[in-house]
Design a protein around this motif. Structure first.
Motif, PDB file in Angstrom:
ATOM      1  N   ASN A   1       0.859  -1.183   0.000  1.00  0.00           N
ATOM      2  CA  ASN A   1       0.000   0.000   0.000  1.00  0.00           C
ATOM      3  C   ASN A   1       0.897   1.235   0.000  1.00  0.00           C
ATOM      4  O   ASN A   1       1.670   1.445   0.946  1.00  0.00           O
ATOM      5  CB  ASN A   1      -0.889  -0.015   1.240  1.00  0.00           C
ATOM      6  CG  ASN A   1      -1.872   1.139   1.270  1.00  0.00           C
ATOM      7  OD1 ASN A   1      -1.602   2.227   0.784  1.00  0.00           O
ATOM      8  ND2 ASN A   1      -3.034   0.910   1.874  1.00  0.00           N
ATOM      9  N   ILE A   2       0.818   2.051  -1.071  1.00  0.00           N
ATOM     10  CA  ILE A   2       1.626   3.264  -1.140  1.00  0.00           C
ATOM     11  C   ILE A   2       0.755   4.524  -1.084  1.00  0.00           C
ATOM     12  O   ILE A   2       1.204   5.615  -1.423  1.00  0.00           O
ATOM     13  CB  ILE A   2       2.513   3.291  -2.402  1.00  0.00           C
ATOM     14  CG1 ILE A   2       1.671   3.309  -3.679  1.00  0.00           C
ATOM     15  CG2 ILE A   2       3.474   2.129  -2.416  1.00  0.00           C
ATOM     16  CD1 ILE A   2       2.495   3.520  -4.950  1.00  0.00           C
ATOM     17  N   GLY A   3      -0.490   4.375  -0.641  1.00  0.00           N
ATOM     18  CA  GLY A   3      -1.398   5.516  -0.548  1.00  0.00           C
ATOM     19  C   GLY A   3      -2.649   5.261  -1.349  1.00  0.00           C
ATOM     20  O   GLY A   3      -3.469   4.404  -0.995  1.00  0.00           O
ATOM     21  N   ASP A   4      -2.824   5.987  -2.449  1.00  0.00           N
ATOM     22  CA  ASP A   4      -3.993   5.789  -3.300  1.00  0.00           C
ATOM     23  C   ASP A   4      -3.817   4.649  -4.295  1.00  0.00           C
ATOM     24  O   ASP A   4      -4.704   4.408  -5.118  1.00  0.00           O
ATOM     25  CB  ASP A   4      -4.324   7.084  -4.055  1.00  0.00           C
ATOM     26  CG  ASP A   4      -4.908   8.131  -3.124  1.00  0.00           C
ATOM     27  OD1 ASP A   4      -5.741   7.772  -2.276  1.00  0.00           O
ATOM     28  OD2 ASP A   4      -4.514   9.313  -3.238  1.00  0.00           O
ATOM     29  N   VAL A   5      -2.701   3.976  -4.237  1.00  0.00           N
ATOM     30  CA  VAL A   5      -2.472   2.787  -5.064  1.00  0.00           C
ATOM     31  C   VAL A   5      -2.020   1.640  -4.173  1.00  0.00           C
ATOM     32  O   VAL A   5      -1.146   1.800  -3.317  1.00  0.00           O
ATOM     33  CB  VAL A   5      -1.415   3.053  -6.156  1.00  0.00           C
ATOM     34  CG1 VAL A   5      -0.916   1.741  -6.749  1.00  0.00           C
ATOM     35  CG2 VAL A   5      -2.011   3.909  -7.271  1.00  0.00           C
ATOM     36  N   LYS A   6      -2.651   0.499  -4.380  1.00  0.00           N
ATOM     37  CA  LYS A   6      -2.235  -0.753  -3.739  1.00  0.00           C
ATOM     38  C   LYS A   6      -1.945  -1.739  -4.857  1.00  0.00           C
ATOM     39  O   LYS A   6      -2.679  -1.799  -5.835  1.00  0.00           O
ATOM     40  CB  LYS A   6      -3.329  -1.286  -2.820  1.00  0.00           C
ATOM     41  CG  LYS A   6      -3.758  -0.287  -1.754  1.00  0.00           C
ATOM     42  CD  LYS A   6      -5.007  -0.749  -1.042  1.00  0.00           C
ATOM     43  CE  LYS A   6      -5.483   0.289  -0.040  1.00  0.00           C
ATOM     44  NZ  LYS A   6      -5.875   1.560  -0.685  1.00  0.00           N
TER      45      LYS A   6
END
Length: 233
Positions: A217-222
């Motif tokens: 999980n890097i924020g708004d993208v997993k």
């Protein structure tokens, strides 16, 4: 004559006792069964590298994830602490990079400078820590053996770039770069890709070779990646 025989017996006993003492004081060697460092012993350290193509990722507005064009590459150092013949704990430090590629699939948004938009990319250099529990189910005593491993991970992106790539009305190939900042996508909203990230890891190992899996999980993208790993001894 009797005195000579007695003296000979005393000398033989003394030599024999001295020989036994030398054997008992023999220092440990790597061949000893109770030696603590080795592939299937109490402590072990090794290095290796991983190549993990992308499997899936969060859908972004008007963007289609390209799994075969996305991948993660890492070098790592791993420390293994053996609890018993079945269970071990492993700690890893790795560094490398990830590239996630998206293909544009709909009409060009109004804010874009492009008449043709080819693809968008997320590029990150990363330093990562992983903590795992390992279950060894078979293998020779002198080897790492076959195992299953699960754990957690966390890391920091040393670089964090988002790139729009396309062709302008002047037929020029152009890039728009967002570096360590929110990205405006085709729905007009801003999306963040955090430098700090976390996730879960798993590994199916066969001595030197492993099949690793990561969910991150890097924020708004997993995204999820899986691939191959080779260890150096």
């Amino acid at each position: 004559m009797k005195n000579l025989l007695k003296l000979s017996l005393i000398v033989l006993v003394c030599f024999n006792a001295s020989g036994q003492t030398t054997v008992l004081k023999k220092p440990k060697s790597v061949l000893d069964e109770n030696y603590t460092y080795g592939k299937n012993r109490k402590h072990y350290v090794h290095t290796g590298f991983s190549y993990l193509p992308g499997i899936s990722a969060t859908t972004l507005p008007n963007l289609e994830f390209r799994p075969f064009s996305s991948s993660l590459f890492q070098f790592f150092a791993l420390y293994k602490y053996k609890i018993n013949n079945t269970f071990s704990l492993t700690s890893e430090l790795s560094f490398g990079g990830i590239e996630l590629t998206y293909k544009f699939k709909d009409s060009i948004p109004q804010y874009s400078l492009f008449t043709t938009q080819k693809e968008d990319k997320i590029n990150r250099g990363e330093i990562e820590l992983r903590q795992n529990i390992r279950i060894r189910y078979s293998g020779a005593q002198s080897k790492i053996g076959n195992f299953v491993e699960i754990g957690v991970l966390g890391g920091f992106a040393t670089s964090n770039h988002y790139t729009h790539t396309g062709v302008t009305a002047l037929n020029q190939k152009t890039e728009i770069n967002f570096i360590n900042s929110p990205v405006q996508l085709t729905d007009g909203n801003l999306y963040s890709f955090n430098r700090w990230y976390y996730g879960f890891s798993a590994r199916l190992g066969f001595n030197r070779f492993s099949i690793p899996f990561r969910y991150i999980n890097i924020g708004d993208v997993k995204y999820m990646v899986a691939g191959i790993e080779i260890s150096f001894f």
